[in-house]
Motif scaffolding. Structure first.
Motif, short mmCIF file in Angstrom:
data_model
loop_
_atom_site.label_atom_id
_atom_site.label_comp_id
_atom_site.label_asym_id
_atom_site.label_seq_id
_atom_site.Cartn_x
_atom_site.Cartn_y
_atom_site.Cartn_z
N ARG A 105 0.84 -1.21 0.00
CA ARG A 105 0.00 0.00 0.00
C ARG A 105 0.87 1.26 0.00
O ARG A 105 0.61 2.21 -0.74
CB ARG A 105 -0.92 0.01 1.22
CG ARG A 105 -1.72 1.31 1.36
CD ARG A 105 -2.35 1.42 2.73
NE ARG A 105 -3.46 0.51 2.87
CZ ARG A 105 -4.74 0.80 2.57
NH1 ARG A 105 -5.03 2.01 2.10
NH2 ARG A 105 -5.68 -0.08 2.74
N LEU A 149 -8.30 1.71 -2.42
CA LEU A 149 -7.52 2.95 -2.50
C LEU A 149 -8.25 4.01 -3.32
O LEU A 149 -9.00 3.70 -4.24
CB LEU A 149 -6.15 2.67 -3.11
CG LEU A 149 -5.27 1.68 -2.35
CD1 LEU A 149 -3.94 1.48 -3.08
CD2 LEU A 149 -5.02 2.14 -0.93
N LEU A 175 -6.87 -4.86 -2.10
CA LEU A 175 -6.26 -3.65 -1.55
C LEU A 175 -6.40 -2.48 -2.52
O LEU A 175 -6.78 -1.37 -2.13
CB LEU A 175 -4.77 -3.92 -1.27
CG LEU A 175 -3.90 -2.70 -0.98
CD1 LEU A 175 -4.35 -2.03 0.32
CD2 LEU A 175 -2.43 -3.10 -0.91
#
Length: 418
Positions: free
Chosen positions: A272, A321, A317
């Motif tokens: 990330r 975002l 993930l």
């Protein structure tokens, strides 16, 4: 007298972004206009910067495209320049010569397309500028056509527009219209506007010899910023050369160090952080991410044995975002934490030592080649297939050894828990 011009090349309008469009219909719809959007950015930049003219050094269209609408789009953008009083000087490159529509487009009056039979010199009235260029007559131009470009016009700022694989800069590009930097320097022009090579490069500064790179990265080997070059000239001298980023989808290659990571959560946090930084560096553009994991971690064998689980976690993930991201490729090149050099006497230890010490490249490459031969017969012809096969050839042996060692590690870990 001061003037500006914009130098672009390798538009490849409507060329697909390889590796993305086939993976998700939703994402394909978002990236489908990437090359057009990048070109519209270029047209707006040319107008906003008050450029006097634009030069495009070939490969406006893509060789295997057969959609006339692409040509109409280009014509419409040239008309926008015409409305702003901006002239355009174009040469046709190898892809344009291969495209059946490129030579048939009816351009607006502000556009000059250089002849394909011989090099031409076109003077720009009122500016003491002469632009020299020649289009490709066919895709495979193997002779050094720059030798035939006209001599520099005395008292003018001379620009040579050339689609070429200049020696030392060819990269993976076909060796079309080869030449050398020394040859171009000695020709007497003040600026060489090159095209064909998709990476930005300044080959010389006196005179300037420049590849601006393409407007929009098209595949995983075209990473980083893409755009065009604005050149400012005053009293016959180049006083500023500025590259501007115009791409709308950016390919990025990220290395994430997994050293010491003991949980998947920790690893995902590092991923990330890397993506957040890449997004900031790219000005919050859409990113096509190539992710490579390195370093020593106890997660190593799990990552190799079950890569799909990690891919799913990374995809999840990315979905959380704030941005437009796509995982184009995930490669695991981690290793297990270092062990003492003493020989492990166990069966698995001896097997691991044999796998590590045995050079299996020749054997595995033979197996890979036999499989590729079968796959090749089932694939449609295309210029990008060979890059795919080459990647398999180079990665397969090492990956097979790493996977075998990971299976041993996993077996030992399982035995230790019983």
């Amino acid at each position: 007298m001061t003037f500006k011009f914009l130098h672009a090349a390798d538009l490849h309008l409507d060329s697909p972004l390889l590796g993305l469009a086939t993976k998700s219909a939703d994402y394909a719809a978002r990236v489908d206009r990437a090359s057009r959007d990048a070109f519209e950015n270029l047209i707006m930049l040319t107008i906003d910067e008050g450029c006097n003219f634009i030069v495009i050094a070939g490969d406006i269209l893509d060789g295997d495209l057969r959609n006339f609408e692409t040509g109409l789009f280009f014509i419409d953008q040239m008309r926008r320049l015409d409305a702003a009083g901006i002239r355009a000087f174009l040469i046709l490159g190898n892809h344009d010569a291969e495209n059946r529509f490129a030579a048939k487009l009816s351009m607006s009056a502000n556009v000059h397309v250089f002849d394909s039979k011989q090099a031409q010199a076109i003077a720009i009235e009122g500016l003491s500028i002469t632009v020299h260029g020649r289009s490709f007559p066919q895709r495979d131009v193997t002779e050094n056509i720059a030798r035939e470009y006209p001599a520099a016009v005395a008292g003018h700022f001379n620009i040579g527009v050339l689609h070429t694989a200049c020696q030392g800069s060819e990269s993976y590009h076909a060796l079309y219209a080869p030449c050398t930097v020394e040859q171009l320097v000695n020709h007497g022009y003040d600026y060489w506007a090159l095209g064909h090579v998709h990476g930005r490069a300044v080959l010389n500064t006196n005179p300037h010899i420049i590849y601006p790179g393409n407007l929009q990265g098209r595949s995983s080997r075209e990473t980083g910023p893409k755009g065009a070059t604005i050149v400012t000239v005053s009293d016959g001298q180049v006083i500023e050369v500025e590259h501007r980023d115009l791409d709308v989808v950016r390919w990025v290659a990220l290395l994430v160090d997994a050293t010491g990571a003991e949980t998947q959560t920790t690893l995902l946090e590092r991923i990330r952080s890397a993506i957040d930084q890449a997004s900031a560096d790219a000005g919050d553009r859409a990113l096509a991410v190539q992710l490579r994991l390195i370093g020593q971690t106890i997660l190593h064998h799990r990552l190799l044995i079950d890569p799909q689980s990690l891919r799913d976690d990374v995809a999840a993930l990315l979905a959380t975002l704030a941005g437009d991201f796509w995982l184009e490729k995930l490669v695991v090149t981690t290793a297990s934490p270092s062990q003492p050099n003493a020989l492990d006497p166990t069966v698995s230890g001896r097997l691991a030592a044999e796998i590590t010490s045995l050079d299996t490249d020749e054997t595995l490459n033979g197996l890979v080649e036999s499989q590729l031969a079968e796959v090749r017969t089932k694939m449609p012809a295309g210029a990008h297939a060979e890059a795919f096969f080459e990647a398999l050839r180079s990665e397969a042996p090492a990956r097979a050894r790493a996977l075998a060692l990971s299976l041993i590690d996993a077996t030992e870990a399982g035995d230790a828990t019983h």
